[in-house]
Scaffold this active site. Structure first.
Site, short mmCIF file in Angstrom:
data_model
loop_
_atom_site.label_atom_id
_atom_site.label_comp_id
_atom_site.label_asym_id
_atom_site.label_seq_id
_atom_site.Cartn_x
_atom_site.Cartn_y
_atom_site.Cartn_z
N ARG A 1 0.81 -1.26 0.05
CA ARG A 1 0.11 0.04 0.15
C ARG A 1 0.94 1.18 0.01
O ARG A 1 2.10 0.97 0.20
CB ARG A 1 -1.03 0.00 1.03
N GLY A 2 0.21 2.40 -0.10
CA GLY A 2 0.94 3.46 -0.50
C GLY A 2 1.03 3.73 -2.08
O GLY A 2 1.57 2.97 -2.61
N ALA A 3 0.73 4.99 -2.36
CA ALA A 3 0.52 5.28 -3.90
C ALA A 3 1.72 4.77 -4.43
O ALA A 3 1.55 3.96 -5.66
CB ALA A 3 0.05 6.85 -3.84
N ARG B 1 -7.71 -0.81 -6.59
CA ARG B 1 -8.01 0.17 -5.84
C ARG B 1 -8.14 1.35 -6.75
O ARG B 1 -7.56 1.79 -7.69
CB ARG B 1 -6.99 0.41 -4.78
N GLN C 1 -2.17 2.92 9.79
CA GLN C 1 -0.94 2.68 9.13
C GLN C 1 0.13 3.92 9.62
O GLN C 1 1.28 3.42 9.80
CB GLN C 1 -1.05 3.31 7.72
N ASP D 1 -1.97 10.58 -2.72
CA ASP D 1 -2.76 9.55 -3.48
C ASP D 1 -2.96 10.11 -5.01
O ASP D 1 -2.78 9.19 -5.73
CB ASP D 1 -3.73 8.88 -2.85
N ASN E 1 -5.53 12.35 -0.01
CA ASN E 1 -4.50 11.47 0.80
C ASN E 1 -5.61 10.91 1.72
O ASN E 1 -6.54 10.90 2.02
CB ASN E 1 -3.44 12.32 1.58
N LYS E 2 -4.60 10.13 2.63
CA LYS E 2 -5.48 9.08 3.70
C LYS E 2 -6.47 10.12 4.38
O LYS E 2 -6.41 10.96 4.76
CB LYS E 2 -4.43 8.61 4.39
O1 MRU Z 1 -4.60 3.21 2.14
P1 MRU Z 1 -3.16 3.37 2.19
O2 MRU Z 1 -2.19 2.90 3.27
O3 MRU Z 1 -2.78 3.08 0.51
O4 MRU Z 1 -3.17 5.16 1.96
C1 MRU Z 1 -1.99 5.42 1.91
C2 MRU Z 1 -1.76 6.94 1.76
O5 MRU Z 1 -2.77 7.60 1.98
C3 MRU Z 1 -0.37 7.46 1.86
O6 MRU Z 1 -0.26 8.83 2.39
C4 MRU Z 1 -0.18 7.92 0.32
O7 MRU Z 1 -0.42 6.83 -0.46
C5 MRU Z 1 1.32 8.22 0.03
S1 MRU Z 1 2.39 7.28 0.19
C6 MRU Z 1 3.98 7.95 -0.19
#
Ligand code: MRU
Length: 355
Positions: free
Chosen positions: A54-56, A97, A204, A245, A255-256
């Site tokens: 996970r994470g973009a 996703r 996270q 994201d 973002n999250k």
């Molecule tokens: O649902 P997730 O854990 O994939 O969400 C991740 C985030 O929101 C991060 O802040 C974002 O992807 C940036 S990662 C460098």
């Protein structure tokens, strides 16, 4: 850096294919550091969907490698037929996703390379696609490093950064985005501290950000999400750094979930609010954040997170996984090309043109 989040591991020493993806299973952290190895595109889809990866930026790398995993065993007779198969695998992975644009960016890149090289023999095209996936990975390392260098210029010794979710090394190929400046500053002997929001519902911040910062020897303090206002009011936070994201052309940033609230709190307390992301997270096709698709997650993640019921059975739940912070609340957006300041329509266009 504590760990390489995702890698392509070739079976032999002469060619990249056949090979497999090796990734940290982030659902097991912080309890166990477990690696998953797969060459099955359906498992890659599941790994993205269930947040094993996970994470973009890391999702983008996984998707690129997932395309290779999906075609490397193909018996396609021609490059053109193999390119068609690659497009099919990409189409499936694209349903994993919806919010992180890096997923679609990486899949478009892979299908573009397949199409452009459809004249190659299948074996050559497989190798070419594997090279491209590894390039997506390696470029992400370089972009995150550059983000870290630019972002570190915003940090002074003794400052404290608040971050939300995990935009660290685990969320990218290496270094992270929001955490990259902290690692670079640390390398240069500039010590900064971090407050990490725990980040409900999937934690996270608690499970991943706190873990990776502790592994790296960075001073980190965990807070529950609802403590951020008080912590800011107590004067404990000098600046906020978060990842993204998807960033629309006007600077609106998905973002999250919870990031928008942190941005509002930062504005109320006159604390600079920085977004850090590579240009692979920019979506210049969207005029504003209104158009960013927001993923909704399963109710059990809220009512029964990590196996313990914390709400009455059958309660209605609404669970958007991301929110959009309006550009007006963002002090600057830091990408691999530098620090973009308002008006973002102009500064982001300039950064994007450098790609
Ligand atoms: O649902 P997730 O854990 O994939 O969400 C991740 C985030 O929101 C991060 O802040 C974002 O992807 C940036 S990662 C460098």
């Amino acid at each position: 850096m504590p760990v390489h989040t995702i890698e392509w591991v070739a079976d032999g020493s002469d060619t990249l294919v056949p090979g497999r993806i090796r990734l940290v299973d982030q659902t097991k952290l912080p309890g166990e550091l477990v690696f998953v190895e797969t060459c099955d595109p359906q498992e890659v889809w599941t790994a993205i969907k269930t947040l094993q990866v996970r994470g973009a930026p890391a999702i983008g790398v996984a998707a690129a490698m997932g395309v290779v995993a999906g075609i490397q065993g193909s018996n396609a007779a021609t490059g053109a037929a193999l390119a068609e198969e690659a497009a099919g695998v990409a189409k499936r992975l694209a349903t994993s996703r919806p919010t992180a644009v890096n997923l679609f960016w990486a899949l478009d890149r892979m299908t573009g390379v397949a199409k452009a090289n459809a004249g190659l023999a299948p074996a050559e095209l497989k190798e070419r696609l594997a090279q491209e996936a590894v390039k997506v990975h390696d470029e992400d390392v370089a972009m995150c490093r550059a983000i870290g260098e630019h972002g570190a210029t915003l940090l002074r010794a003794g400052q404290t950064v608040l971050t939300h979710c995990n935009a660290g090394g685990l969320a990218t190929a290496l270094y992270g985005t929001a955490l990259a400046p902290i690692y670079v500053a640390q390398e240069k002997g500039v010590k900064v501290s971090v407050f990490a929001d725990e980040t409900r519902p999937l934690l996270q911040g608690a499970r991943l950000t706190a873990w990776e910062l502790m592994q790296a020897g960075v001073d980190v303090t965990l807070i529950c999400d609802n403590m951020a206002a008080q912590v800011m009011k107590e004067g404990r936070i000098d600046l906020v750094m978060v990842g993204a994201d998807r960033i629309a052309a006007n600077g609106d940033t998905a973002n999250k979930i919870g990031t928008y609230g942190v941005a509002l709190l930062a504005q109320a307390h006159k604390i600079p609010f920085y977004v850090l992301a590579p240009t692979s997270t920019f979506d210049m096709s969207l005029g504003s954040g209104e158009e960013i698709p927001i993923e909704k997650r399963a109710s059990e993640e809220v009512t029964c997170g990590f196996g313990k019921a914390t709400a009455p059975e059958g309660v209605q739940v609404y669970s958007p996984a991301f929110d959009v912070t309006p550009a007006a609340l963002i002090t600057a957006i830091i990408c691999e090309h530098g620090i973009a300041r308002p008006p973002f329509a102009e500064s982001l266009r300039r950064c994007h043109a450098m790609v």
